[in-house]
Design an enzyme around this catalytic site. Sequence first.
Site, PDB file in Angstrom:
ATOM      1  CG  ASP A 132     -15.149  23.831 -21.372  1.00  0.00           C
ATOM      2  OD1 ASP A 132     -15.160  25.065 -21.419  1.00  0.00           O
ATOM      3  OD2 ASP A 132     -15.840  23.163 -20.587  1.00  0.00           O
TER       4      ASP A 132
ATOM      5  CG  ASP B  91     -18.985  21.091 -19.558  1.00  0.00           C
ATOM      6  OD1 ASP B  91     -18.181  21.875 -20.105  1.00  0.00           O
ATOM      7  OD2 ASP B  91     -19.720  21.421 -18.611  1.00  0.00           O
TER       8      ASP B  91
HETATM    9  P1  ADP Z   1     -16.528  28.815 -19.777  1.00  0.00           P
HETATM   10  O1  ADP Z   1     -15.986  28.843 -21.163  1.00  0.00           O
HETATM   11  O2  ADP Z   1     -15.406  28.782 -18.767  1.00  0.00           O
HETATM   12  O3  ADP Z   1     -17.470  27.625 -19.557  1.00  0.00           O
HETATM   13  P2  ADP Z   1     -18.588  31.039 -20.169  1.00  0.00           P
HETATM   14  O4  ADP Z   1     -18.340  31.320 -21.623  1.00  0.00           O
HETATM   15  O5  ADP Z   1     -19.874  30.379 -19.842  1.00  0.00           O
HETATM   16  O6  ADP Z   1     -17.333  30.242 -19.483  1.00  0.00           O
HETATM   17  O7  ADP Z   1     -18.532  32.440 -19.365  1.00  0.00           O
HETATM   18  C1  ADP Z   1     -17.415  33.296 -19.496  1.00  0.00           C
HETATM   19  C2  ADP Z   1     -17.412  34.382 -18.447  1.00  0.00           C
HETATM   20  O8  ADP Z   1     -18.557  35.252 -18.577  1.00  0.00           O
HETATM   21  C3  ADP Z   1     -17.499  33.859 -17.026  1.00  0.00           C
HETATM   22  O9  ADP Z   1     -16.244  33.469 -16.523  1.00  0.00           O
HETATM   23  C4  ADP Z   1     -18.067  35.089 -16.296  1.00  0.00           C
HETATM   24  O10 ADP Z   1     -17.048  36.004 -16.007  1.00  0.00           O
HETATM   25  C5  ADP Z   1     -19.005  35.707 -17.316  1.00  0.00           C
HETATM   26  N1  ADP Z   1     -20.409  35.255 -17.112  1.00  0.00           N
HETATM   27  C6  ADP Z   1     -21.119  34.440 -17.929  1.00  0.00           C
HETATM   28  N2  ADP Z   1     -22.369  34.238 -17.442  1.00  0.00           N
HETATM   29  C7  ADP Z   1     -22.456  34.914 -16.268  1.00  0.00           C
HETATM   30  C8  ADP Z   1     -23.482  35.100 -15.274  1.00  0.00           C
HETATM   31  N3  ADP Z   1     -24.684  34.536 -15.350  1.00  0.00           N
HETATM   32  N4  ADP Z   1     -23.163  35.872 -14.200  1.00  0.00           N
HETATM   33  C9  ADP Z   1     -21.959  36.452 -14.079  1.00  0.00           C
HETATM   34  N5  ADP Z   1     -20.959  36.313 -14.985  1.00  0.00           N
HETATM   35  C10 ADP Z   1     -21.189  35.565 -16.065  1.00  0.00           C
HETATM   36 MG    MG Z   2     -17.723  24.123 -19.757  1.00  0.00          MG
END
Ligand code: ADP
Ligand code: MG
Length: 292
Positions: free
Chosen positions: A38, A237
């Site tokens: 991740d 994580d």
């Molecule tokens: P990762 O797999 O990198 O941990 P997430 O699946 O949590 O990422 O989120 C993917 C994308 O969705 C983020 O990079 C962002 O662009 C968008 N996103 C998610 N939650 C939010 C939020 N609360 N505010 C703004 N953008 C968000």
């Molecule tokens: Mg993560």
Amino acid sequence: ATPTAIMVGTGRGAANGILIKSAEALEIAHGVDTVVLDKTGTITRGEPRVTDVVHRADVAVDDLLRVAAALERPSEHPLAKAIVAEGERRGLTVPNADGFEQVPGQGVRGIVDGKECLGGNAAMMAASGIDMAPVEHVRDRLAGEGKTPLFFAADGRLLGVIAVADTVKPTSREAIAGMRAMGLDVVMLTGDNARTAEAIGRQVGVDRVVADVLPQDKEREVRRLQDEGRKVAMVGDGINDAPALVRADVGLAIGAGTDVAMESADIVLMRSDLNDVPAAIELSQATIRNIK
Ligand code: ADP
Ligand code: MG
């Protein structure tokens, strides 16, 4: 492996902050050929900060940030926390958002000062028909720098772009080089956009990047690799990562991560250091060698 070999291996792991929850995990890990990592919170620290605020010419920078902070305040997402912190740093008075709603892996929406507002990634904007043409070059530049661009709009019109960036953990690069030296295929899996993800992927030297993956689809990506005949270790994580950690042949959770990830994993890396991924696989290999 014999019970004695397992006990020795588990004990050696524990002494090095590698908590192995089952004998099976210690035995299976030696055969892993693919490591899925991740991005946010695993390769990077998971403590993003606002780096750029780009507002439309007719929109005051503080108004953009006020809307953004109002929308993000109820969210628990690390990106949301970065935006709220920036609003506080600038001493802004942030209104409350009514009817707050969160779209997993995309963004947030709510009513701020009587206007229908939304914030998030390009998919979040596209779903509401927001015209992105005026900020396409800004988005590309920020993403090319490894930053995550987030867009904010009010009543159907874009207000601007706020870039948030996370820093790579100091040992991520060497840990990934170590995995590759062991002959492992290293894949980065993230919900972030492809351009940002590729920039981070280049910095740390992974073999491949799979980006724009919705939270509910991470497990499917792991399954897809297994269907190719691979033995997969997944390292994560977040709550997002839990189903993929369970699905993987071996799931490894970052100790500083969420409880859900640690409960779903076979191995917990207490030091939250990616160097402990190759260390855990080597420990498994040594355990198996000892009994042959
Ligand atoms: P990762 O797999 O990198 O941990 P997430 O699946 O949590 O990422 O989120 C993917 C994308 O969705 C983020 O990079 C962002 O662009 C968008 N996103 C998610 N939650 C939010 C939020 N609360 N505010 C703004 N953008 C968000
Ligand atoms: Mg993560």
